[in-house]
Design a protein around this motif. Structure first.
Motif, PDB file in Angstrom:
ATOM      1  N   GLY A 137      30.673 -60.163  25.336  1.00 54.06           N
ATOM      2  CA  GLY A 137      29.514 -60.374  24.452  1.00 54.06           C
ATOM      3  C   GLY A 137      28.619 -61.485  24.949  1.00 54.06           C
ATOM      4  N   MET A 138      28.775 -61.863  26.229  1.00 55.42           N
ATOM      5  CA  MET A 138      27.918 -62.911  26.813  1.00 55.42           C
ATOM      6  C   MET A 138      27.048 -62.303  27.888  1.00 55.42           C
ATOM      7  SD  MET A 138      30.427 -66.061  27.595  1.00 55.42           S
ATOM      8  CE  MET A 138      29.377 -67.482  27.425  1.00 55.42           C
ATOM      9  N   LYS A 139      26.013 -63.012  28.252  1.00 58.73           N
ATOM     10  CA  LYS A 139      25.214 -62.631  29.410  1.00 58.73           C
ATOM     11  C   LYS A 139      25.784 -63.344  30.631  1.00 58.73           C
ATOM     12  CE  LYS A 139      22.358 -59.992  27.360  1.00 58.73           C
ATOM     13  NZ  LYS A 139      22.586 -58.560  27.616  1.00 58.73           N
ATOM     14  N   PHE A 140      25.468 -62.779  31.813  1.00 61.15           N
ATOM     15  CA  PHE A 140      26.025 -63.338  33.047  1.00 61.15           C
ATOM     16  C   PHE A 140      24.899 -63.785  33.984  1.00 61.15           C
ATOM     17  CE2 PHE A 140      27.521 -62.676  37.462  1.00 61.15           C
ATOM     18  CZ  PHE A 140      28.554 -63.611  37.478  1.00 61.15           C
ATOM     19  N   GLY A 141      25.053 -64.971  34.574  1.00 61.92           N
ATOM     20  CA  GLY A 141      24.057 -65.485  35.517  1.00 61.92           C
ATOM     21  C   GLY A 141      24.717 -65.896  36.821  1.00 61.92           C
ATOM     22  N   LEU A 142      23.939 -65.913  37.895  1.00 64.17           N
ATOM     23  CA  LEU A 142      24.511 -66.154  39.217  1.00 64.17           C
ATOM     24  C   LEU A 142      23.647 -67.116  40.021  1.00 64.17           C
ATOM     25  CD1 LEU A 142      26.920 -65.133  40.898  1.00 64.17           C
ATOM     26  CD2 LEU A 142      25.423 -63.349  41.828  1.00 64.17           C
ATOM     27  N   ILE A 145      19.265 -66.053  37.160  1.00 59.98           N
ATOM     28  CA  ILE A 145      19.539 -66.532  38.525  1.00 59.98           C
ATOM     29  C   ILE A 145      19.195 -68.008  38.596  1.00 59.98           C
ATOM     30  CG2 ILE A 145      18.753 -66.477  40.942  1.00 59.98           C
ATOM     31  CD1 ILE A 145      18.464 -63.476  40.702  1.00 59.98           C
ATOM     32  N   LYS A 146      20.151 -68.802  39.115  1.00 60.66           N
ATOM     33  CA  LYS A 146      19.844 -70.188  39.453  1.00 60.66           C
ATOM     34  C   LYS A 146      19.539 -70.196  40.943  1.00 60.66           C
ATOM     35  CE  LYS A 146      21.968 -74.804  39.514  1.00 60.66           C
ATOM     36  NZ  LYS A 146      23.199 -75.532  39.179  1.00 60.66           N
ATOM     37  N   TRP A 147      18.302 -70.493  41.302  1.00 61.24           N
ATOM     38  CA  TRP A 147      17.845 -70.470  42.703  1.00 61.24           C
ATOM     39  C   TRP A 147      17.816 -71.907  43.200  1.00 61.24           C
ATOM     40  CZ3 TRP A 147      13.603 -66.734  44.750  1.00 61.24           C
ATOM     41  CH2 TRP A 147      13.200 -67.087  46.029  1.00 61.24           C
ATOM     42  N   GLU A 198      13.392 -58.782  33.820  1.00 59.73           N
ATOM     43  CA  GLU A 198      14.072 -59.412  32.679  1.00 59.73           C
ATOM     44  C   GLU A 198      15.082 -60.476  33.091  1.00 59.73           C
ATOM     45  OE1 GLU A 198      15.411 -56.561  29.827  1.00 59.73           O
ATOM     46  OE2 GLU A 198      13.441 -55.579  29.819  1.00 59.73           O
ATOM     47  N   ILE A 199      15.160 -60.766  34.380  1.00 55.40           N
ATOM     48  CA  ILE A 199      16.049 -61.857  34.800  1.00 55.40           C
ATOM     49  C   ILE A 199      15.359 -63.186  34.506  1.00 55.40           C
ATOM     50  CG2 ILE A 199      17.001 -63.037  36.833  1.00 55.40           C
ATOM     51  CD1 ILE A 199      17.876 -60.404  37.934  1.00 55.40           C
ATOM     52  N   LEU A 200      16.130 -64.101  33.910  1.00 53.63           N
ATOM     53  CA  LEU A 200      15.628 -65.459  33.672  1.00 53.63           C
ATOM     54  C   LEU A 200      15.938 -66.291  34.911  1.00 53.63           C
ATOM     55  CD1 LEU A 200      14.619 -67.849  31.908  1.00 53.63           C
ATOM     56  CD2 LEU A 200      16.916 -67.984  30.939  1.00 53.63           C
ATOM     57  N   PHE A 201      14.899 -66.827  35.558  1.00 51.46           N
ATOM     58  CA  PHE A 201      15.107 -67.677  36.731  1.00 51.46           C
ATOM     59  C   PHE A 201      15.113 -69.141  36.319  1.00 51.46           C
ATOM     60  CE2 PHE A 201      13.763 -63.826  38.788  1.00 51.46           C
ATOM     61  CZ  PHE A 201      14.454 -63.828  39.990  1.00 51.46           C
ATOM     62  N   GLU A 202      16.049 -69.906  36.904  1.00 56.09           N
ATOM     63  CA  GLU A 202      16.012 -71.360  36.777  1.00 56.09           C
ATOM     64  C   GLU A 202      15.923 -71.899  38.193  1.00 56.09           C
ATOM     65  OE1 GLU A 202      18.390 -73.199  33.849  1.00 56.09           O
ATOM     66  OE2 GLU A 202      18.290 -75.183  34.762  1.00 56.09           O
ATOM     67  N   SER A 203      14.868 -72.646  38.487  1.00 57.31           N
ATOM     68  CA  SER A 203      14.766 -73.190  39.839  1.00 57.31           C
ATOM     69  C   SER A 203      15.537 -74.501  39.902  1.00 57.31           C
ATOM     70  CB  SER A 203      13.303 -73.384  40.247  1.00 57.31           C
ATOM     71  OG  SER A 203      12.786 -74.519  39.636  1.00 57.31           O
ATOM     72  N   CYS A 204      15.941 -74.839  41.122  1.00 64.10           N
ATOM     73  CA  CYS A 204      16.779 -76.013  41.317  1.00 64.10           C
ATOM     74  C   CYS A 204      16.647 -76.393  42.777  1.00 64.10           C
ATOM     75  CB  CYS A 204      18.231 -75.636  40.984  1.00 64.10           C
ATOM     76  SG  CYS A 204      19.439 -76.899  41.404  1.00 64.10           S
ATOM     77  N   ALA A 205      16.670 -77.667  43.085  1.00 62.61           N
ATOM     78  CA  ALA A 205      16.694 -78.078  44.492  1.00 62.61           C
ATOM     79  C   ALA A 205      17.489 -79.378  44.542  1.00 62.61           C
ATOM     80  CB  ALA A 205      15.279 -78.265  45.033  1.00 62.61           C
ATOM     81  N   GLY A 206      18.813 -79.230  44.615  1.00 64.92           N
ATOM     82  CA  GLY A 206      19.678 -80.413  44.540  1.00 64.92           C
ATOM     83  C   GLY A 206      19.275 -81.222  43.316  1.00 64.92           C
ATOM     84  N   GLY A 207      19.157 -80.552  42.161  1.00 68.64           N
ATOM     85  CA  GLY A 207      18.560 -81.161  40.967  1.00 68.64           C
ATOM     86  C   GLY A 207      17.070 -80.892  40.988  1.00 68.64           C
ATOM     87  N   GLY A 208      16.279 -81.959  40.875  1.00 67.68           N
ATOM     88  CA  GLY A 208      14.837 -81.783  40.615  1.00 67.68           C
ATOM     89  C   GLY A 208      13.913 -81.912  41.813  1.00 67.68           C
ATOM     90  N   ALA A 209      14.383 -81.538  43.027  1.00 66.52           N
ATOM     91  CA  ALA A 209      13.509 -81.733  44.201  1.00 66.52           C
ATOM     92  C   ALA A 209      12.382 -80.710  44.308  1.00 66.52           C
ATOM     93  CB  ALA A 209      14.328 -81.724  45.490  1.00 66.52           C
ATOM     94  N   ARG A 210      12.421 -79.683  43.467  1.00 62.23           N
ATOM     95  CA  ARG A 210      11.272 -78.769  43.410  1.00 62.23           C
ATOM     96  C   ARG A 210      10.925 -78.481  41.951  1.00 62.23           C
ATOM     97  NH1 ARG A 210      11.725 -74.269  48.186  1.00 62.23           N
ATOM     98  NH2 ARG A 210      12.990 -73.280  46.591  1.00 62.23           N
ATOM     99  N   PHE A 211      10.981 -79.556  41.146  1.00 63.08           N
ATOM    100  CA  PHE A 211      10.544 -79.410  39.753  1.00 63.08           C
ATOM    101  C   PHE A 211       9.043 -79.572  39.784  1.00 63.08           C
ATOM    102  CE2 PHE A 211      12.502 -79.834  35.366  1.00 63.08           C
ATOM    103  CZ  PHE A 211      11.359 -79.361  34.735  1.00 63.08           C
TER     104      PHE A 211
END
Ligand code: DGJ
Length: 744
Positions: free
Chosen positions: A406-411, A476-478, A521-534
């Protein structure tokens, strides 16, 4: 909102109820002269009385005219070498090796709405009535080139969006060495420069300094916008506060090398510009080709830093972020990184997910280590195939089981990188960013793939698509964990090597675009060793970003406070993690960890199966609380109240659009014995509405809460017989105040 043009004097006035932006065409030279940017002023047929000229010792463009020095004229997009000696907004190298340009006004057009930028992220409109765009065409007849300067004014935002595009109209190529997105000459230097500086695990620390004669700048030459400086700066008056006074913001919608520069000249004129970093940049523009700069979003606010931030929050949340997830409630997630690092198997993952599900968490994110033979950070990036030893049923099997719970899955993916032990590297050793005959430096044992090459981007798309198409992936966590060195692309000629860093970022945007197109419909979260591309560039593709690898609640107060200067709460990835904290070893109460993380996209990053019963009970309460409040947090107006860079007390709040509801976070870093009385003055409430603070007996009008504040003194009756009443909470304490309108 209007764009008024005086055809005779060639003056342009862009205005709405809040701001005015005015410039004109110089009579003799046909360059653009800047006249004003700031609070809305009344329109007049001509603003020629705003022209400032004095005879000064200088070099002049025209004989007999001692006021024709560009050094003393405020300009819109200056060049160097023809009487202006300050740093220019643009520079080219032409066919005979000269850098001189002479772009002269030719025409203008007004476009309803806001045209998209080719291959680049940008703010947009949903209806052409929301904004108008003025495009000024300038021509350099010797260079045989057009330059189009674009200015967008929205009807209801204190924002001007600028960009520039160069077109080669001649028969020979020339080179662009510098092409800023914006340049503004302010008439005085009574400003402080505010910017966000940092490093890995301490991103977005607010720095403020008085500007002075000469050049002061922030920049990146790392191939990413970077932890070191965010692509944002503000000029504020020295007496500007959080809530009062003038401030100008400059924010670049770009994720690569950038420059934000403030130059004060000897006459105290302040030139601000922002754009792609000209350092090592050189773009070959062939006949008929166009070079498009990224967009700079400029804000004017006379309601202090918070006024500026709210403008950025609003436009970035609703007219930069796009797609399926823009307005949807974001799921509460749990990420296994700090729970397991590389050391997990399917059983462990499922036990975390199952417990998380029982506590109301909605999305499980599998972080680094699921592919190739990646048991530490020395291997496997690029081999985007499941490690069947850890995950015998693959990502497909795991994702189905998680969905079954009953959960969603992210990678997690790190699409731009490769390790040497992979099939990808063995098949394509020339696909990395590296200079022939030079050492290729590694970062975290990995190498950067040459995303300037379309075939590399396409190949990575195929590898990712193989996983995505057969699994149930909702998120997706990119990630991107190193910067670029020895920058060179074997796919480009020797005279195009200055294009690599920009082409690389265009490749990153292209991969995002392809993935979003196929998986909207994929939710993207960007990341670059934390906030290096925030940065705003990536917010166009990924509506949320991991703000920092530092998950300690006390450190996060600073990081999230700084990040909120520009970015909305709906974009700030913030999680509750374990104690002692993995980055700083600090122990903070679980309530405080949540009270900090609520002000962002909430989640957890710990082994939830190891929590004590009391902690588990708290987590359950936290997730149901967040679900109740997430609309308010995601869409409300955010106010910073007490600054962690200045005091031991930190506070911020969010108020619903209709002002019926608010949530205030108050944090005390270190406890103080027998301390002074404390009050927090709130903001943004309706002065006439009556509010009840949850858990308190009394009700308060908005005016009282904003002018007198919430009294933080503890009720002494509870503590009768004790020495002093307030310090029951200890270090790193916090409180949430929940306000709701009640009938008078
Ligand atoms: C850096 C990220 O910021 C972390 O959250 C985690 O995903 C690691 N990379 C994984 O290598």
């Amino acid at each position: 909102m209007t764009i008024k043009v005086n055809q005779l004097t060639k003056e342009f006035h862009l205005y709405n109820n809040q701001i005015s932006y005015i410039f004109r065409v110089l009579e003799k030279s046909n360059h653009l002269e800047h006249l004003y940017f700031g609070k809305r002023i009344k329109h007049r047929d001509s603003f020629s009385h705003l022209i400032e000229r004095e005879i000064r010792p200088s070099c002049n463009m025209f004989e007999g005219d001692h006021t024709s020095s560009l050094e003393h004229i405020k300009q819109e997009y200056p060049s160097f070498g023809t009487t202006d000696f300050r740093y220019p907004a643009h520079m080219v190298t032409n066919q005979i090796g000269s850098h001189i340009t002479n772009y002269q006004y030719q025409s203008y057009q007004i476009i309803p709405g806001k045209p998209a930028l080719e291959n680049l992220p940008a703010t947009y409109v949903e209806d052409s009535n929301e904004a108008n765009t003025l495009e000024i065409t300038l021509i350099d007849e010797v260079l045989q080139s057009k330059l189009i300067l674009s200015y967008t004014i929205y009807s209801k935002r204190n924002v001007i969006c600028r960009n520039a595009r160069f077109i080669n109209t001649g028969a020979e190529a020339f080179y662009i060495n510098n092409a800023m997105s914006t340049s503004v000459d302010f008439p005085d230097d009574e400003y402080e420069m505010l910017h966000l500086a940092g490093a890995w695990a301490r991103e977005a620390h607010v720095e403020v300094q008085k500007i002075s004669k000469g050049v002061q700048s922030i920049y990146s030459a790392r191939g990413a916008s970077s932890h070191t400086h965010n692509p944002f700066l503000a000029l504020k008056r020295p007496d500007t506060t959080e809530h009062t006074g003038e401030v100008y913001g400059f924010s670049l919608v770009y994720s690569g090398n950038f420059l934000g520069q403030v130059e004060v000249d000897t006459y105290s004129v302040t030139r601000v510009m922002m754009g792609i970093n000209p350092f090592q940049f050189k773009w070959k523009l062939n006949p008929n080709e166009t070079f498009q700069t990224p967009e700079c979003v400029m804000v004017y606010s006379n309601e202090g830093l918070n006024g500026m931030s709210q403008t950025y929050h609003d436009i970035y949340r609703t007219r930069l972020a796009r797609g399926y997830w823009r307005d949807r409630e974001r799921p509460i997630l749990i990420n296994n990184w700090e729970a397991t690092y590389f050391n997990f198997n399917e059983e462990k993952i499922l036990s975390i997910a199952k417990t998380a599900r029982d506590f109301g968490i909605e999305l499980f994110v599998l972080d680094d280590g699921w592919f190739g033979k990646r048991n530490d950070d020395t291997s496997s990036l690029g081999d985007w195939f499941e490690d069947k030893e850890k995950l015998p049923n693959g990502i497909q099997g795991l994702s189905e089981k998680i969905e079954g719970l009953g959960m969603k899955f992210g990678l997690w993916f790190e699409p731009e990188m490769v390790c040497k032990d992979t099939k990808l590297f063995q098949q394509h050793p020339d696909w990395i960013v590296a200079t022939p005959n030079r050492r290729a430096s590694h970062g975290r044992n990995q190498f950067v793939l040459d995303f300037a090459r379309n075939e590399v981007v396409d190949h990575i798309f195929t590898l990712m698509d193989n996983i995505l198409s057969k699994s149930q992936i909702s998120y997706i966590k990119w990630d991107m964990n190193r910067h670029m060195t020895e920058i060179y692309s074997t796919s480009l000629d020797f005279d195009q090597q200055g294009e690599v860093a920009h082409r690389y970022i265009l490749g990153v945007y292209r991969l995002y675009e392809r993935l979003i197109e196929k998986y909207p419909e994929i939710l993207f979260e960007s990341c670059a060793g934390g906030g290096a591309r925030f940065d705003p560039g990536l917010l166009y593709y990924a509506p949320q970003a991991w703000a920092s690898d530092d998950t300690d609640a006390a450190e996060r107060l600073k990081i999230q406070y700084g990040t909120s200067m520009v970015y909305p709460l709906s974009s700030i990835g913030s999680h509750v993690s374990a104690v002692p904290n993995h980055q700083v070893g600090r122990i903070t109460p679980i309530d405080t960890r949540a009270n900090v993380a609520y002000f962002g996209t909430f989640g957890y990053e710990l082994d939830i199966t190891n929590l004590s019963d009391e902690e588990k009970y708290k987590v359950k309460g936290q997730t149901s609380f967040f679900k109740e409040k997430r609309q308010l947090i995601q869409n409300g107006r955010f106010y910073r109240l007490l600054n962690p860079f200045e005091s031991n007390e930190v506070s911020w709040m969010v108020v619903s659009e209709d002002k019926k509801e608010a949530m205030v976070g108050y944090y005390k870093v270190l406890a103080k014995p027998n301390d002074k009385y404390y009050r927090i003055k709130l903001k943004g409430l309706d002065p006439d509405k009556l509010y009840k603070i949850e858990g308190k007996e009394t009700t308060h009008y908005g005016d009282e809460l904003m002018n007198i504040g919430i009294l933080l003194a503890e009720d002494y009756t509870d503590r009768a017989g004790e020495y002093w009443s307030r310090e029951k909470l200890g270090d790193f304490s916090s409180e949430l105040f929940l306000l709701k309108e009640v009938n008078a």
